[in-house]
Motif scaffolding. Sequence first.
Motif, PDB file in Angstrom:
ATOM      1  N   VAL A 220       0.829  -1.409  -0.165  1.00  0.00           N
ATOM      2  CA  VAL A 220      -0.033  -0.329  -0.486  1.00  0.00           C
ATOM      3  C   VAL A 220       0.802   1.067  -0.123  1.00  0.00           C
ATOM      4  N   VAL A 221       1.866   1.304   0.965  1.00  0.00           N
ATOM      5  CA  VAL A 221       2.828   2.641   0.629  1.00  0.00           C
ATOM      6  C   VAL A 221       3.490   2.509  -1.014  1.00  0.00           C
ATOM      7  N   ASP A 222       4.206   1.900  -1.139  1.00  0.00           N
ATOM      8  CA  ASP A 222       4.249   1.751  -2.501  1.00  0.00           C
ATOM      9  C   ASP A 222       3.687   2.311  -4.089  1.00  0.00           C
ATOM     10  N   TYR A 223       1.964   1.724  -3.257  1.00  0.00           N
ATOM     11  CA  TYR A 223       0.964   2.094  -4.169  1.00  0.00           C
ATOM     12  C   TYR A 223       0.809   3.423  -4.509  1.00  0.00           C
ATOM     13  N   LEU A 224       0.758   4.320  -3.078  1.00  0.00           N
ATOM     14  CA  LEU A 224       0.820   5.612  -2.859  1.00  0.00           C
ATOM     15  C   LEU A 224       1.861   6.331  -3.025  1.00  0.00           C
ATOM     16  N   LEU A 225       2.684   5.831  -3.087  1.00  0.00           N
ATOM     17  CA  LEU A 225       3.992   6.820  -3.329  1.00  0.00           C
ATOM     18  C   LEU A 225       3.845   6.665  -5.377  1.00  0.00           C
ATOM     19  N   LYS A 226       3.696   5.293  -6.107  1.00  0.00           N
ATOM     20  CA  LYS A 226       4.144   6.233  -6.870  1.00  0.00           C
ATOM     21  C   LYS A 226       2.549   6.916  -7.689  1.00  0.00           C
ATOM     22  N   GLN A 227       1.636   7.035  -7.319  1.00  0.00           N
ATOM     23  CA  GLN A 227       1.082   7.698  -7.177  1.00  0.00           C
ATOM     24  C   GLN A 227       0.932   9.177  -7.122  1.00  0.00           C
ATOM     25  N   ASN A 228       2.335   9.674  -6.992  1.00  0.00           N
ATOM     26  CA  ASN A 228       2.539  10.995  -7.024  1.00  0.00           C
ATOM     27  C   ASN A 228       3.279  11.445  -7.774  1.00  0.00           C
ATOM     28  N   ASP A 229       3.286  10.352  -8.991  1.00  0.00           N
ATOM     29  CA  ASP A 229       4.265  10.630  -9.988  1.00  0.00           C
ATOM     30  C   ASP A 229       5.579  10.943  -9.549  1.00  0.00           C
ATOM     31  N   THR A 230       6.069  10.423  -9.171  1.00  0.00           N
ATOM     32  CA  THR A 230       7.924  10.960  -8.483  1.00  0.00           C
ATOM     33  C   THR A 230       8.880  11.534  -9.126  1.00  0.00           C
ATOM     34  N   GLU A 231       8.750  10.965 -11.057  1.00  0.00           N
ATOM     35  CA  GLU A 231       9.979  11.199 -11.932  1.00  0.00           C
ATOM     36  C   GLU A 231       9.126  12.690 -12.448  1.00  0.00           C
ATOM     37  N   THR A 232       7.503  12.800 -12.509  1.00  0.00           N
ATOM     38  CA  THR A 232       7.286  14.189 -13.310  1.00  0.00           C
ATOM     39  C   THR A 232       7.716  14.971 -12.007  1.00  0.00           C
ATOM     40  N   MET A 233       7.577  14.877 -11.273  1.00  0.00           N
ATOM     41  CA  MET A 233       7.213  15.674 -10.031  1.00  0.00           C
ATOM     42  C   MET A 233       8.736  16.681 -10.046  1.00  0.00           C
ATOM     43  N   LYS A 234       9.422  16.098  -9.808  1.00  0.00           N
ATOM     44  CA  LYS A 234      10.944  15.980  -9.727  1.00  0.00           C
ATOM     45  C   LYS A 234      11.003  17.074 -10.984  1.00  0.00           C
ATOM     46  N   PHE A 235      11.322  16.879 -12.386  1.00  0.00           N
ATOM     47  CA  PHE A 235      11.261  17.464 -13.641  1.00  0.00           C
ATOM     48  C   PHE A 235      10.389  18.699 -13.692  1.00  0.00           C
ATOM     49  N   ASP A 236       9.611  18.642 -12.618  1.00  0.00           N
ATOM     50  CA  ASP A 236       8.135  20.070 -12.487  1.00  0.00           C
ATOM     51  C   ASP A 236       9.400  20.761 -11.528  1.00  0.00           C
ATOM     52  N   THR A 237       9.786  20.490 -10.665  1.00  0.00           N
ATOM     53  CA  THR A 237      10.277  21.172  -9.410  1.00  0.00           C
ATOM     54  C   THR A 237      11.723  22.297  -9.665  1.00  0.00           C
ATOM     55  N   ILE A 238      12.028  21.372 -11.310  1.00  0.00           N
ATOM     56  CA  ILE A 238      13.836  21.964 -11.553  1.00  0.00           C
ATOM     57  C   ILE A 238      13.463  22.512 -12.153  1.00  0.00           C
TER      58      ILE A 238
END
Length: 238
Positions: A220-238
């Motif tokens: 469940v924690v892995d699922y919740l983490l992947k819902q954030n789309d972390t790779e896209t998030m990091k790109f947006d932040t940069i």
Amino acid sequence: MSSGKESPRQKMIGMMYLVLTALLALNVSKDILDAFVVVNKGLEKTAYNFTNRNENLYADFDLAKSIDPVRVTPNWKLAQEVKKRSAELTEYIDKLQKQLVAKTDGIAQGVADTLQMADIESKENYDIPTNILIGNSEDGAAGESRKLKNKLNDYRTQLSKCILAEDKKNIKLDIDTDAPKHSENNENWEMYNFFNRPLVASITILSKLKNDVKNAESVVVDYLLKQNDTETMKFDTI
């Protein structure tokens, strides 16, 4: 989507557990009792691996939250609730194991808390564990096994609420409290797992359940983490 895939070692431990549980109905020899000690030790190592995996997931979640708190915080809070519930249930099962050892071996609770399974004197005793886990009832309703079953069901229900409806069919939480399908005596979950089981078998079953809890937490924690789309998030932040 699940991070809860078993390693070959974990699958082997699972198979040994199933075989030993089946053999209990036929024979309770010293060799079988000793085999439970080996299997339980394997389950404890697996629990350690699950704990490390989950800690890494929470660390990744903390990092993602620091990068984009607005997007990540809602799921991060859900993950923290999962972590809390998992810890509470794991602690409950752990205390139940130590209670079984203390009362069956007739030793102080403080001694039982640090005793290794190999050093237990009353490995083959089933009267006291049955009295604790099943109680004075025909279906386990008066024993700790019913309380445990209810806690497992509640835990699974709460974790399911973290999963979107369209994803539920792809996410498997391996916490099974249903009555066994192939029980010769039509036993329910409580009786099948804990009635007239020697102490080492009951402890091993409880160790497996702790791993089931930790694995469900990981999924469940892995699922919740992947819902954030972390790779896209990091790109947006940069």
